[in-house]
Enzyme design. Sequence first.
Site, PDB file in Angstrom:
ATOM      1  N   GLY A  12      25.650  24.210 -10.565  1.00 34.84           N
ATOM      2  CA  GLY A  12      25.256  22.928 -10.905  1.00 34.84           C
ATOM      3  C   GLY A  12      26.023  22.027 -11.794  1.00 34.84           C
ATOM      4  N   GLY A 110      29.334  27.718 -14.544  1.00 36.81           N
ATOM      5  CA  GLY A 110      28.307  28.608 -15.432  1.00 36.81           C
ATOM      6  C   GLY A 110      28.509  29.956 -15.050  1.00 36.81           C
ATOM      7  N   GLY A 112      26.848  31.975 -12.829  1.00 38.58           N
ATOM      8  CA  GLY A 112      27.019  32.364 -11.418  1.00 38.58           C
ATOM      9  C   GLY A 112      28.575  32.325 -11.104  1.00 38.58           C
ATOM     10  N   ASP A 135      22.989  24.266 -20.161  1.00 43.44           N
ATOM     11  CA  ASP A 135      22.257  25.374 -20.533  1.00 43.44           C
ATOM     12  C   ASP A 135      22.798  26.056 -21.942  1.00 43.44           C
ATOM     13  OD1 ASP A 135      21.006  24.922 -18.637  1.00 43.44           O
ATOM     14  OD2 ASP A 135      21.411  26.505 -17.355  1.00 43.44           O
ATOM     15  N   ARG A 170      -2.337  11.385 -27.787  1.00 47.39           N
ATOM     16  CA  ARG A 170      -2.482  12.332 -26.403  1.00 47.39           C
ATOM     17  C   ARG A 170      -1.423  13.655 -27.194  1.00 47.39           C
ATOM     18  NH1 ARG A 170      -1.230   8.242 -21.633  1.00 47.39           N
ATOM     19  NH2 ARG A 170      -3.495   8.042 -21.087  1.00 47.39           N
ATOM     20  N   MET A 177      15.193  21.523 -19.272  1.00 46.91           N
ATOM     21  CA  MET A 177      16.086  22.517 -18.666  1.00 46.91           C
ATOM     22  C   MET A 177      16.544  23.532 -19.448  1.00 46.91           C
ATOM     23  SD  MET A 177      18.194  20.725 -15.490  1.00 46.91           S
ATOM     24  CE  MET A 177      17.340  20.131 -13.841  1.00 46.91           C
ATOM     25  N   GLU A 230      12.100  25.141 -19.506  1.00 43.15           N
ATOM     26  CA  GLU A 230      11.601  25.519 -18.398  1.00 43.15           C
ATOM     27  C   GLU A 230      11.374  27.083 -18.171  1.00 43.15           C
ATOM     28  OE1 GLU A 230      14.580  24.290 -15.284  1.00 43.15           O
ATOM     29  OE2 GLU A 230      16.164  25.241 -16.371  1.00 43.15           O
ATOM     30  N   TYR A 297      16.550  16.188 -13.606  1.00 42.59           N
ATOM     31  CA  TYR A 297      18.186  16.217 -13.342  1.00 42.59           C
ATOM     32  C   TYR A 297      18.502  14.986 -14.119  1.00 42.59           C
ATOM     33  CZ  TYR A 297      17.171  19.813 -10.032  1.00 42.59           C
ATOM     34  OH  TYR A 297      16.845  20.756  -9.470  1.00 42.59           O
TER      35      TYR A 297
HETATM   36  O1  F6P Z   1      22.208  25.829 -15.007  1.00 38.72           O
HETATM   37  C1  F6P Z   1      22.053  24.067 -15.120  1.00 38.72           C
HETATM   38  C2  F6P Z   1      20.626  23.909 -14.581  1.00 38.72           C
HETATM   39  O2  F6P Z   1      20.255  22.516 -14.835  1.00 38.72           O
HETATM   40  C3  F6P Z   1      19.562  24.616 -15.142  1.00 38.72           C
HETATM   41  O3  F6P Z   1      19.116  23.927 -16.467  1.00 38.72           O
HETATM   42  C4  F6P Z   1      18.313  24.669 -14.338  1.00 38.72           C
HETATM   43  O4  F6P Z   1      17.441  25.609 -14.236  1.00 38.72           O
HETATM   44  C5  F6P Z   1      19.094  24.660 -12.871  1.00 38.72           C
HETATM   45  O5  F6P Z   1      20.509  24.275 -13.133  1.00 38.72           O
HETATM   46  C6  F6P Z   1      18.682  23.922 -11.899  1.00 38.72           C
HETATM   47  O6  F6P Z   1      19.434  24.302 -10.649  1.00 38.72           O
HETATM   48  P1  F6P Z   1      19.469  23.477  -9.429  1.00 38.72           P
HETATM   49  O7  F6P Z   1      20.412  22.128  -9.729  1.00 38.72           O
HETATM   50  O8  F6P Z   1      19.919  24.392  -8.334  1.00 38.72           O
HETATM   51  O9  F6P Z   1      18.147  22.936  -8.844  1.00 38.72           O
END
Ligand code: F6P
Length: 373
Positions: A12, A110, A112, A135, A170, A177, A230, A297
């Site tokens: 990402g 990151g 991966g 993250d 509310r 994320m 999340e 995003y």
């Molecule tokens: O690792 C960064 C991140 O934004 C995470 O916070 C989130 O779970 C993931 O990437 C979203 O992944 P993608 O961009 O593949 O939807």
Amino acid sequence: MAKRIGILTAGGDAPGLNAAIRGLGKAAIGRHGMEVIGFRGGIRGLAEDQWDVLDKDSLSGILTLGGTVLGTSRDKVHKMMVDGEQRDMIPAVAEVVERNKLDCLALLGGGGTAKNALRLHEAGLPVVHLPKTIDKDIAHTDNTFGFATALEIATEAVDRLHSTAHSHHRVIIAEIMGHKAGWLTLGAGIAGGADVILLPEIPYRLESIVATIERRKEKGTNFSVVAVAEGARDVAATMELEAAEALVRSAPTPEAKASAKQHRRNIEDSHREHPFRLARDLEAATGLEARVTILGYVQRGGTPVAADRLLGSVIGTAAAEMIEAGEHGVMVASCGEGAAAVPLEDVAGQLALVPTDHPWIRTARDVGTGLGD
Ligand code: F6P
């Protein structure tokens, strides 16, 4: 002879990537006299030998830009989809490194990407990894570029949700994320003054959240902001996921593993509904209207804050120095205000989760924030 290096960004995107590309590229060219090429679109561009020369001109003017000028993808180098089938692209990458006479590949990404870097290192290729992610979940690094900007954005969102939650009496749930880690939610929750913070590291009980909201109601405060990571789950859902992960680990055959992975994916897919289920449950239990805001995003987009530009520049220039010194098979970790080399074997596959005795957790509790436990 001048060294020649290749740079790519994978996984990402995150604010600060361009600062790191620039820091690495400028130091490599200007200080160490290297030649630099940038692979387009992450690991895929590397495997397909798609690149552009990076020079002083192309590295100028990118410090303040969000995203990555090189483009990115989420491919696994040993299992890449090519022409509709999964292929091991490590031999193809080895050819690209050989053909382009590269002394080193710098992979910015990151968790991966750390795994991809380790696979290439184990295949004998010269690599370094630069830790990037909003993250902040990479082991053995003090920080990751991208986190500071996402923290600002998420904090501002929590701030803004307060006034509208207040006006309408509310409960507003803000999903933040962070993948499997709670750093971003915890940081933004504390900085934005969330009333409840829910993290993957602390499985929650609905009754505990309800008790926090009811206590506020008793004091005449008829609204609450709940910052939920999340990856946060209640106790039962956490146990269900842990059982699914154990099944994947213990699967005796490839077929059993594939089916256990599918089961885990189904659980993860159904978790997308989580904030909406939580809103329904809180509405029923507290009598307050509940709404959901998924920040998504926007947390990764836009111009990096100063801290990420600085960190990207420090890590980038340190990477150039390590490459010049012939250091390979390492992550260029953030260490204090500088950088340190950490073996990829110690990093890949290790998640840095929030320790439950972390000072931020104590801080949240001490200011009266509910953590759902
Ligand atoms: O690792 C960064 C991140 O934004 C995470 O916070 C989130 O779970 C993931 O990437 C979203 O992944 P993608 O961009 O593949 O939807």
